[in-house]
Design a protein around this motif. Sequence first.
Motif, PDB file in Angstrom:
ATOM      1  N   SER A   4     118.579 104.189 116.352  1.00 52.61           N
ATOM      2  CA  SER A   4     118.240 102.781 116.459  1.00 52.61           C
ATOM      3  C   SER A   4     117.211 102.625 117.568  1.00 52.61           C
ATOM      4  CB  SER A   4     119.487 101.964 116.810  1.00 52.61           C
ATOM      5  OG  SER A   4     120.476 102.091 115.825  1.00 52.61           O
ATOM      6  N   VAL A   5     116.531 101.488 117.576  1.00 51.35           N
ATOM      7  CA  VAL A   5     115.596 101.185 118.658  1.00 51.35           C
ATOM      8  C   VAL A   5     116.007  99.870 119.303  1.00 51.35           C
ATOM      9  CG1 VAL A   5     113.190 100.849 119.330  1.00 51.35           C
ATOM     10  CG2 VAL A   5     113.728 102.327 117.387  1.00 51.35           C
ATOM     11  N   PHE A   6     116.219  99.914 120.603  1.00 56.79           N
ATOM     12  CA  PHE A   6     116.577  98.697 121.336  1.00 56.79           C
ATOM     13  C   PHE A   6     115.349  98.225 122.106  1.00 56.79           C
ATOM     14  CE2 PHE A   6     118.249  96.525 125.142  1.00 56.79           C
ATOM     15  CZ  PHE A   6     119.089  95.601 124.553  1.00 56.79           C
ATOM     16  N   TYR A   7     114.851  97.034 121.754  1.00 50.86           N
ATOM     17  CA  TYR A   7     113.705  96.458 122.443  1.00 50.86           C
ATOM     18  C   TYR A   7     114.187  95.456 123.482  1.00 50.86           C
ATOM     19  CZ  TYR A   7     110.615  98.315 118.800  1.00 50.86           C
ATOM     20  OH  TYR A   7     109.915  99.142 117.954  1.00 50.86           O
ATOM     21  N   GLU A  44     104.244  96.973 117.204  1.00 56.68           N
ATOM     22  CA  GLU A  44     105.193  97.733 116.385  1.00 56.68           C
ATOM     23  C   GLU A  44     106.531  96.985 116.264  1.00 56.68           C
ATOM     24  OE1 GLU A  44     106.456 102.383 115.796  1.00 56.68           O
ATOM     25  OE2 GLU A  44     104.595 101.683 116.698  1.00 56.68           O
ATOM     26  N   ALA A  45     106.954  96.393 117.372  1.00 62.39           N
ATOM     27  CA  ALA A  45     108.195  95.609 117.350  1.00 62.39           C
ATOM     28  C   ALA A  45     108.048  94.433 116.383  1.00 62.39           C
ATOM     29  CB  ALA A  45     108.521  95.116 118.752  1.00 62.39           C
ATOM     30  N   GLU A  46     106.894  93.779 116.432  1.00 64.72           N
ATOM     31  CA  GLU A  46     106.677  92.636 115.542  1.00 64.72           C
ATOM     32  C   GLU A  46     106.697  93.076 114.085  1.00 64.72           C
ATOM     33  OE1 GLU A  46     104.218  89.077 117.529  1.00 64.72           O
ATOM     34  OE2 GLU A  46     103.038  90.883 117.197  1.00 64.72           O
ATOM     35  N   LYS A  47     106.077  94.226 113.826  1.00 65.96           N
ATOM     36  CA  LYS A  47     106.066  94.741 112.453  1.00 65.96           C
ATOM     37  C   LYS A  47     107.485  95.009 111.962  1.00 65.96           C
ATOM     38  CE  LYS A  47     102.212  97.427 112.848  1.00 65.96           C
ATOM     39  NZ  LYS A  47     101.619  98.774 112.852  1.00 65.96           N
ATOM     40  N   ALA A  48     108.354  95.428 112.889  1.00 66.22           N
ATOM     41  CA  ALA A  48     109.746  95.713 112.524  1.00 66.22           C
ATOM     42  C   ALA A  48     110.537  94.427 112.302  1.00 66.22           C
ATOM     43  CB  ALA A  48     110.407  96.562 113.605  1.00 66.22           C
ATOM     44  N   GLY A  49     109.946  93.279 112.709  1.00 62.07           N
ATOM     45  CA  GLY A  49     110.624  92.003 112.496  1.00 62.07           C
ATOM     46  C   GLY A  49     111.278  91.425 113.737  1.00 62.07           C
ATOM     47  N   VAL A  50     110.980  92.010 114.891  1.00 60.69           N
ATOM     48  CA  VAL A  50     111.571  91.528 116.136  1.00 60.69           C
ATOM     49  C   VAL A  50     110.928  90.198 116.533  1.00 60.69           C
ATOM     50  CG1 VAL A  50     111.822  92.003 118.616  1.00 60.69           C
ATOM     51  CG2 VAL A  50     112.153  93.838 116.937  1.00 60.69           C
ATOM     52  N   GLY A  61     116.563  99.729 109.300  1.00 52.48           N
ATOM     53  CA  GLY A  61     115.473  98.782 109.424  1.00 52.48           C
ATOM     54  C   GLY A  61     115.865  97.329 109.615  1.00 52.48           C
ATOM     55  N   ASN A  62     117.157  97.047 109.663  1.00 50.62           N
ATOM     56  CA  ASN A  62     117.559  95.669 109.940  1.00 50.62           C
ATOM     57  C   ASN A  62     117.356  95.352 111.421  1.00 50.62           C
ATOM     58  OD1 ASN A  62     118.288  95.270 107.321  1.00 50.62           O
ATOM     59  ND2 ASN A  62     120.497  95.397 107.665  1.00 50.62           N
ATOM     60  N   VAL A  63     117.106  94.083 111.704  1.00 49.40           N
ATOM     61  CA  VAL A  63     116.927  93.669 113.096  1.00 49.40           C
ATOM     62  C   VAL A  63     118.097  92.798 113.512  1.00 49.40           C
ATOM     63  CG1 VAL A  63     115.427  92.530 114.754  1.00 49.40           C
ATOM     64  CG2 VAL A  63     114.435  93.657 112.757  1.00 49.40           C
ATOM     65  N   LEU A  64     118.784  93.218 114.567  1.00 49.98           N
ATOM     66  CA  LEU A  64     119.848  92.399 115.136  1.00 49.98           C
ATOM     67  C   LEU A  64     119.317  91.774 116.424  1.00 49.98           C
ATOM     68  CD1 LEU A  64     122.890  94.844 114.748  1.00 49.98           C
ATOM     69  CD2 LEU A  64     122.242  92.969 113.238  1.00 49.98           C
ATOM     70  N   HIS A  65     119.075  90.469 116.385  1.00 46.20           N
ATOM     71  CA  HIS A  65     118.669  89.766 117.600  1.00 46.20           C
ATOM     72  C   HIS A  65     119.923  89.445 118.390  1.00 46.20           C
ATOM     73  CE1 HIS A  65     115.190  88.987 114.887  1.00 46.20           C
ATOM     74  NE2 HIS A  65     114.537  89.290 115.986  1.00 46.20           N
ATOM     75  N   ILE A  66     119.935  89.820 119.637  1.00 42.63           N
ATOM     76  CA  ILE A  66     121.150  89.706 120.449  1.00 42.63           C
ATOM     77  C   ILE A  66     120.915  88.726 121.594  1.00 42.63           C
ATOM     78  CG2 ILE A  66     122.760  90.991 121.903  1.00 42.63           C
ATOM     79  CD1 ILE A  66     121.818  93.519 120.305  1.00 42.63           C
TER      80      ILE A  66
ATOM     81  N   ALA B  17     125.137  91.376 109.231  1.00 42.39           N
ATOM     82  CA  ALA B  17     125.362  91.907 110.574  1.00 42.39           C
ATOM     83  C   ALA B  17     126.627  92.762 110.612  1.00 42.39           C
ATOM     84  CB  ALA B  17     125.468  90.764 111.585  1.00 42.39           C
ATOM     85  N   GLU B  18     127.642  92.354 109.855  1.00 41.79           N
ATOM     86  CA  GLU B  18     128.894  93.121 109.810  1.00 41.79           C
ATOM     87  C   GLU B  18     128.626  94.541 109.321  1.00 41.79           C
ATOM     88  OE1 GLU B  18     132.029  91.278 107.525  1.00 41.79           O
ATOM     89  OE2 GLU B  18     133.019  93.197 107.184  1.00 41.79           O
ATOM     90  N   HIS B  19     127.849  94.644 108.251  1.00 38.75           N
ATOM     91  CA  HIS B  19     127.544  95.977 107.727  1.00 38.75           C
ATOM     92  C   HIS B  19     126.796  96.810 108.761  1.00 38.75           C
ATOM     93  CE1 HIS B  19     127.822  94.320 103.347  1.00 38.75           C
ATOM     94  NE2 HIS B  19     129.002  94.548 103.888  1.00 38.75           N
ATOM     95  N   ASP B  20     125.843  96.179 109.449  1.00 44.09           N
ATOM     96  CA  ASP B  20     125.070  96.903 110.448  1.00 44.09           C
ATOM     97  C   ASP B  20     125.966  97.388 111.589  1.00 44.09           C
ATOM     98  OD1 ASP B  20     122.646  96.622 109.145  1.00 44.09           O
ATOM     99  OD2 ASP B  20     122.250  94.676 110.052  1.00 44.09           O
TER     100      ASP B  20
END
Lengths: 77, 77
Positions: A4-7, A44-50, A61-66, B17-20
Amino acid sequence: MKKSVFYHAGCPVCISAEHDIINLIGAENVDIIHLGESKDEISEAEKAGVQSVPALVTPNGNVLHINFGASIEDVKK
Amino acid sequence: MKKSVFYHAGCPVCISAEHDIINLIGAENVDIIHLGESKDEISEAEKAGVQSVPALVTPNGNVLHINFGASIEDVKK
């Protein structure tokens, strides 16, 4: 497993979330990218949907905004 | 390790999100609570600091609000 990638952008919300994510999924499973220090990674982050940081992009490839810390627009400044 | 608790309310954002989260930290490490079906758990979620769903309460008690789906007030309805 793909990492995973944490931004994040160094804000207190980001740092707290970073610790939580590392505790949960393990430091070896996540790349940490500080967008404030690595502004060339922003596109790159924007392209990933961040859209805001902190955010976790999962291996599929899902983005979890936290816990909203800062919008990606603010990080560009 | 103490389990995390993932609170959701059945919305599409929550399910995704649950799946992720399950993929990332493993189903055996997280209790899934559907607040729409278990309304008696809402007060416990609020005590933990949950303000919106989906949210993940980590083993050390931090709350990670993920991709805003619904406020806890909406779940009470």
